[in-house]
Motif scaffolding. Sequence first.
Motif, short mmCIF file in Angstrom:
data_model
loop_
_atom_site.label_atom_id
_atom_site.label_comp_id
_atom_site.label_asym_id
_atom_site.label_seq_id
_atom_site.Cartn_x
_atom_site.Cartn_y
_atom_site.Cartn_z
N TYR A 1 -72.67 -10.97 -10.01
CA TYR A 1 -73.53 -12.24 -9.92
C TYR A 1 -74.89 -12.09 -10.49
O TYR A 1 -75.35 -12.68 -11.51
N LEU A 2 -75.65 -11.10 -10.00
CA LEU A 2 -77.03 -10.74 -10.48
C LEU A 2 -76.96 -10.32 -11.98
O LEU A 2 -77.91 -10.57 -12.71
N LEU A 3 -76.05 -9.47 -12.30
CA LEU A 3 -75.69 -9.14 -13.95
C LEU A 3 -75.82 -10.33 -14.47
O LEU A 3 -76.02 -10.37 -15.65
N LEU A 4 -74.68 -11.14 -14.27
CA LEU A 4 -74.40 -12.46 -14.86
C LEU A 4 -75.94 -13.34 -15.14
O LEU A 4 -75.95 -13.67 -16.10
N ILE A 5 -76.60 -13.40 -14.00
CA ILE A 5 -77.80 -13.99 -14.23
C ILE A 5 -78.93 -13.37 -15.08
O ILE A 5 -79.51 -13.92 -15.89
N GLY A 6 -78.90 -11.87 -15.06
CA GLY A 6 -79.96 -11.11 -15.58
C GLY A 6 -79.40 -11.06 -17.20
O GLY A 6 -80.21 -11.14 -18.27
N LEU A 7 -78.12 -10.65 -17.42
CA LEU A 7 -77.64 -10.40 -18.63
C LEU A 7 -76.85 -11.47 -19.29
O LEU A 7 -76.38 -11.25 -20.44
N GLY A 8 -76.60 -12.52 -18.53
CA GLY A 8 -75.86 -13.48 -19.30
C GLY A 8 -76.54 -14.24 -20.38
O GLY A 8 -77.76 -13.84 -20.85
N PRO A 9 -75.82 -14.91 -21.15
CA PRO A 9 -76.28 -15.71 -22.43
C PRO A 9 -77.58 -16.24 -22.33
O PRO A 9 -78.44 -16.24 -23.13
N ARG A 10 -77.81 -16.71 -21.09
CA ARG A 10 -79.31 -17.39 -21.08
C ARG A 10 -80.07 -16.84 -19.83
O ARG A 10 -81.24 -17.32 -19.48
N GLY A 11 -79.85 -15.73 -19.64
CA GLY A 11 -80.65 -14.74 -18.56
C GLY A 11 -81.70 -14.23 -19.17
O GLY A 11 -82.00 -13.95 -20.68
N PRO A 12 -82.76 -13.72 -18.49
CA PRO A 12 -84.14 -13.17 -19.06
C PRO A 12 -83.68 -12.06 -19.96
O PRO A 12 -84.64 -11.68 -20.70
N ILE A 13 -82.74 -11.15 -19.69
CA ILE A 13 -82.55 -10.22 -20.45
C ILE A 13 -81.32 -10.41 -21.52
O ILE A 13 -81.75 -9.90 -22.57
N GLY A 14 -80.47 -10.89 -21.12
CA GLY A 14 -79.35 -11.60 -21.97
C GLY A 14 -79.80 -12.39 -22.94
O GLY A 14 -79.08 -12.08 -24.34
N ALA A 15 -80.50 -13.25 -22.81
CA ALA A 15 -81.02 -14.17 -24.09
C ALA A 15 -81.96 -13.64 -25.24
O ALA A 15 -81.32 -13.79 -26.31
N PRO A 16 -82.75 -12.83 -24.87
CA PRO A 16 -83.34 -12.09 -25.82
C PRO A 16 -82.49 -11.15 -26.73
O PRO A 16 -82.62 -11.03 -27.84
N LEU A 17 -81.89 -10.56 -26.00
CA LEU A 17 -80.85 -9.66 -26.58
C LEU A 17 -79.75 -10.30 -27.58
O LEU A 17 -79.62 -9.96 -28.56
N LYS A 18 -79.51 -11.55 -27.32
CA LYS A 18 -78.62 -12.44 -28.22
C LYS A 18 -79.33 -12.73 -29.18
O LYS A 18 -78.83 -12.62 -30.45
N ASP A 19 -80.59 -13.55 -29.05
CA ASP A 19 -81.48 -14.29 -29.89
C ASP A 19 -81.99 -13.03 -31.01
O ASP A 19 -81.90 -13.34 -32.16
N TRP A 20 -82.27 -11.99 -30.62
CA TRP A 20 -82.83 -10.84 -31.53
C TRP A 20 -82.06 -9.96 -32.06
O TRP A 20 -81.99 -9.67 -33.38
N PHE A 21 -80.91 -9.59 -31.28
CA PHE A 21 -80.29 -8.43 -31.94
C PHE A 21 -78.54 -9.19 -32.15
O PHE A 21 -77.92 -8.34 -32.60
N GLY A 22 -78.44 -10.23 -31.66
CA GLY A 22 -77.15 -10.65 -31.48
C GLY A 22 -76.19 -10.11 -30.52
O GLY A 22 -74.85 -9.85 -31.14
N ILE A 23 -76.47 -9.40 -29.56
CA ILE A 23 -75.66 -8.63 -28.72
C ILE A 23 -75.47 -9.55 -27.58
O ILE A 23 -76.19 -10.25 -26.92
N THR A 24 -73.95 -9.92 -27.41
CA THR A 24 -73.77 -10.53 -26.12
C THR A 24 -72.89 -9.41 -24.98
O THR A 24 -72.28 -8.52 -25.71
N ILE A 25 -73.39 -9.36 -23.90
CA ILE A 25 -73.11 -8.34 -23.02
C ILE A 25 -71.93 -9.03 -21.97
O ILE A 25 -70.87 -8.57 -21.83
#
Lengths: 234, 366
Positions: free
Chosen positions: A63-87
């Motif tokens: 759940y913590l991973l989902l919050i952090g690395l999810g598409p709208r998460g604090p780490i997930g969102a920049p990853l997606k916006d800047w590098f187009g990476i979805t985890i």
Amino acid sequence: MLTPFETEALLLSLKVGGIATLGALIPAILISYLLARGRFPLKWLLDGIVHAPLVVPPVVIGYLLLIGLGPRGPIGAPLKDWFGITIAFTWQGAAVAAGIMAFPLMVRAIRLSLEQVDMRLEQAATTLGAGRWDVFFSITLPMIAPGIVVSIILGFARALGEFGATITFVANIPGETRTMPLALYTLAQTPGAEAQAGRLALLSVVVALIALIASEVIARKTRRAIGLHGERAA
Amino acid sequence: MISIDVKTRLGAFTLDAQIETGADSHTLALYGRSGCGKTSLVNTVAGLLRPDQGRIVIGQDVLLDSQAGIEIPAQKRRIGYVFQEGRLFPHLNVHNNLIYGQRRNGEGPISLSQAVELLDLAPLLARKPYALSGGERQRVAIGRALLANPRLLLMDEPLASLDSHRKGEILPFIARLRDEIGVPILYVSHAMEEIAQFADQVALMEAGRVVAVDTVERLTARLDLHPLTGRYEAGAFLSARITEKNAADGLMRLTLTGGAKLLVPMADRPLGTEMKLRIRARDVSIALQEPRDISILNRLPGTVIDIRPDTDGPMAEVLIDVGVPVWSRITKLSASTLSLSPGKPVWALIKSVAIDRTAPGRPKPD
């Protein structure tokens, strides 16, 4: 011999487990070294964070991973916006979840063998002209090789069996995130699939046993190769 | 030349040691009971222990000078440290252990093949340390330190973990190091017999302090140091030279530094060879006149320097000057019957002389 459904789950499991273990290895060596040898403030905190996945329910980690690395998460969102990476909801995400769950086991195995390294040997290497890094690579690392082997196998086995954090973080997508435990879960939920579930359960046990035996054999061989002669188990 | 002046607190223990050796002193022994700070001192020299303040100079090289802010780290000091327990790297075979320091510090006074020859290591090269005996391990450890291009060879009781047979196996190699390679040696030991065989000078340590630095002969002759140099096993350590060989009798004549002569069984060494002797106090009797009809060959005239009765027990030790000082251990009763006192002329009757046979004699250029 294996059905396409089983093959898919097995290969995906091996891929996810392998990448998770290899990715976790170098950080695990680094953290083990810090924990075994370092003296710094807040060491207890680092120790606690590293070991959290052992005691915290896996669902919570997922759940913590989902919050952090999810598409709208604090780490997930920049990853997606800047590098187009979805985890989230990808096999890479499954590897991250598995790696994090395996991490404390790997650290423990390496740290244990680090603590058995005779530091007087490192001193001797220093008097012979070796600097800090040189001592690590020429003395410490070879001496903990058996521990590293054990850590890899343990971590791999743990990653293969990962369920709770995986299903929470990356869901149960056929061909993408449906590893063996998730496939087994799916079959167990399907009426009339008892036989297939049984086969998959057996397959999981066989894979785990092979990993365990391989670990024992390789660790023994490594120990002999570096001259410890089995007298010091890692 | 070795110059050490370090001060450091280690818990309740204080190390406060000053040593200054002569320019021609190549082997310095550090002698003292266990716990007197020998190992702390050598660890400080090696850079493994950082003193609160101090200065360490080996030859021309300043390794540490806390006032000038100089501190060369351990890995750059080039101190060939032979540890008590060898500390060979278990994952490397003998060959790779040997070249570990050489690879990092460059080739020093001897090459790998010379070291292998000197220490007789050829049959061991491919073996791993676990397959070596204790004596073999120490020989490899010595070779490894020697090949690391050392400024100084530091040997911390390298024979302590070995039985006397193995000691006899290693000692000749150490003596050869001294004679054949120019590297100065700092040798730590609590066995005076070992030290006497090859040390030019001895630093005597007690409770973290260096009490005296001198030759073995002079240190063992000093009454005030006798409690430290060891009373019961001690005697006099002397240097002598073979001046005459008589094959018919199977004896040879040795001339001591003071000119006194001794007859001892022949040894297979050339005339002129310099050798170390040990005369135990309990092997020396005292007479007021020279006894003629007696089997003892070695009767030396001398004068009593000092008498030290044991605080408990019936024995006393007498230091006699026969050109060099020798110890005699007799009963207090005999001392008073003969009315011995300092300055009194006596004859020292020497029952046996122990020649150090393990270390080859060092031919001294005239």
